[in-house]
Design a protein around this motif. Sequence first.
Motif, PDB file in Angstrom:
ATOM      1  N   UNK A 204       0.534  -0.884  -0.084  1.00  0.00           N
ATOM      2  CA  UNK A 204      -0.159   0.129   0.221  1.00  0.00           C
ATOM      3  C   UNK A 204       0.926   1.266  -0.115  1.00  0.00           C
ATOM      4  N   UNK A 205       1.844   1.341   0.809  1.00  0.00           N
ATOM      5  CA  UNK A 205       2.671   2.217   0.687  1.00  0.00           C
ATOM      6  C   UNK A 205       3.119   2.391  -0.698  1.00  0.00           C
ATOM      7  N   UNK A 206       3.584   1.922  -1.243  1.00  0.00           N
ATOM      8  CA  UNK A 206       4.869   1.997  -2.291  1.00  0.00           C
ATOM      9  C   UNK A 206       3.524   2.475  -3.301  1.00  0.00           C
ATOM     10  N   UNK A 207       2.504   2.102  -3.525  1.00  0.00           N
ATOM     11  CA  UNK A 207       1.310   2.705  -4.578  1.00  0.00           C
ATOM     12  C   UNK A 207       1.567   3.712  -3.888  1.00  0.00           C
ATOM     13  N   UNK A 208       0.691   3.889  -2.949  1.00  0.00           N
ATOM     14  CA  UNK A 208       0.919   5.187  -2.930  1.00  0.00           C
ATOM     15  C   UNK A 208       2.008   5.992  -3.105  1.00  0.00           C
ATOM     16  N   UNK A 209       3.006   5.444  -3.575  1.00  0.00           N
ATOM     17  CA  UNK A 209       4.390   6.713  -3.790  1.00  0.00           C
ATOM     18  C   UNK A 209       4.331   7.003  -4.758  1.00  0.00           C
ATOM     19  N   UNK A 210       3.312   6.082  -5.686  1.00  0.00           N
ATOM     20  CA  UNK A 210       2.814   6.084  -7.439  1.00  0.00           C
ATOM     21  C   UNK A 210       4.064   5.003  -8.030  1.00  0.00           C
ATOM     22  N   UNK A 211       4.527   4.201  -6.771  1.00  0.00           N
ATOM     23  CA  UNK A 211       5.286   2.767  -7.217  1.00  0.00           C
ATOM     24  C   UNK A 211       4.526   2.106  -7.732  1.00  0.00           C
ATOM     25  N   UNK A 212       5.078   0.919  -8.079  1.00  0.00           N
ATOM     26  CA  UNK A 212       4.245  -0.406  -8.773  1.00  0.00           C
ATOM     27  C   UNK A 212       5.365  -1.899  -7.934  1.00  0.00           C
ATOM     28  N   UNK A 213       4.910  -1.821  -6.376  1.00  0.00           N
ATOM     29  CA  UNK A 213       5.182  -3.469  -5.688  1.00  0.00           C
ATOM     30  C   UNK A 213       5.228  -4.639  -6.783  1.00  0.00           C
ATOM     31  N   UNK A 214       6.368  -5.092  -6.593  1.00  0.00           N
ATOM     32  CA  UNK A 214       6.463  -6.751  -7.755  1.00  0.00           C
ATOM     33  C   UNK A 214       7.175  -7.738  -6.133  1.00  0.00           C
ATOM     34  N   UNK A 215       6.924  -9.318  -6.512  1.00  0.00           N
ATOM     35  CA  UNK A 215       7.486 -10.373  -5.486  1.00  0.00           C
ATOM     36  C   UNK A 215       8.514 -10.121  -6.972  1.00  0.00           C
ATOM     37  N   UNK A 216       9.984 -10.957  -6.194  1.00  0.00           N
ATOM     38  CA  UNK A 216      11.407 -11.139  -7.256  1.00  0.00           C
ATOM     39  C   UNK A 216      10.635 -11.983  -8.378  1.00  0.00           C
ATOM     40  N   UNK A 217      12.411 -11.859  -9.286  1.00  0.00           N
ATOM     41  CA  UNK A 217      11.915 -11.842 -10.382  1.00  0.00           C
ATOM     42  C   UNK A 217      10.243 -11.930 -11.296  1.00  0.00           C
ATOM     43  N   UNK A 218       9.924 -11.131 -11.122  1.00  0.00           N
ATOM     44  CA  UNK A 218       8.879 -10.073 -11.757  1.00  0.00           C
ATOM     45  C   UNK A 218       7.599 -11.221 -11.169  1.00  0.00           C
ATOM     46  N   UNK A 219       7.408 -11.744  -9.977  1.00  0.00           N
ATOM     47  CA  UNK A 219       5.961 -12.481  -9.325  1.00  0.00           C
ATOM     48  C   UNK A 219       5.232 -10.940  -8.929  1.00  0.00           C
ATOM     49  N   UNK A 220       4.375 -11.651  -8.893  1.00  0.00           N
ATOM     50  CA  UNK A 220       3.194 -10.796  -8.139  1.00  0.00           C
ATOM     51  C   UNK A 220       3.602  -9.833  -7.056  1.00  0.00           C
ATOM     52  N   UNK A 221       2.751  -8.827  -6.267  1.00  0.00           N
ATOM     53  CA  UNK A 221       3.190  -8.285  -5.447  1.00  0.00           C
ATOM     54  C   UNK A 221       2.717  -9.391  -4.337  1.00  0.00           C
ATOM     55  N   UNK A 222       3.934  -9.325  -2.793  1.00  0.00           N
ATOM     56  CA  UNK A 222       3.435  -9.980  -2.080  1.00  0.00           C
ATOM     57  C   UNK A 222       2.432 -10.316  -1.466  1.00  0.00           C
TER      58      UNK A 222
END
Length: 91
Positions: A23-41
Amino acid sequence: MHRPRPVTEVPDVVGLGAEDACDIVRRAGLVPVGPDGADAPQSGVVSSQRPIGAAGAEEGATVVLWTHPGRDAAEALVGPSPTESADLDPA
């Protein structure tokens, strides 16, 4: 002509629960992802991130979050109750 996207500061989310960190990463205008391009944890506690907190990144860039399984960060900060502590005493 391509205009560069605005640069934002990457939030430091190490030690937070995965959902809060995303949530914090998204509010900063960025996209959270998991390692190796996996979905966000979705669970666990963030143990590492790239780029590191306080770095600059273009809005819309990805932030890779590594998590370790376990309790949410809030639960991890709560110590044992007095009864639990007494149960741990070997004497």
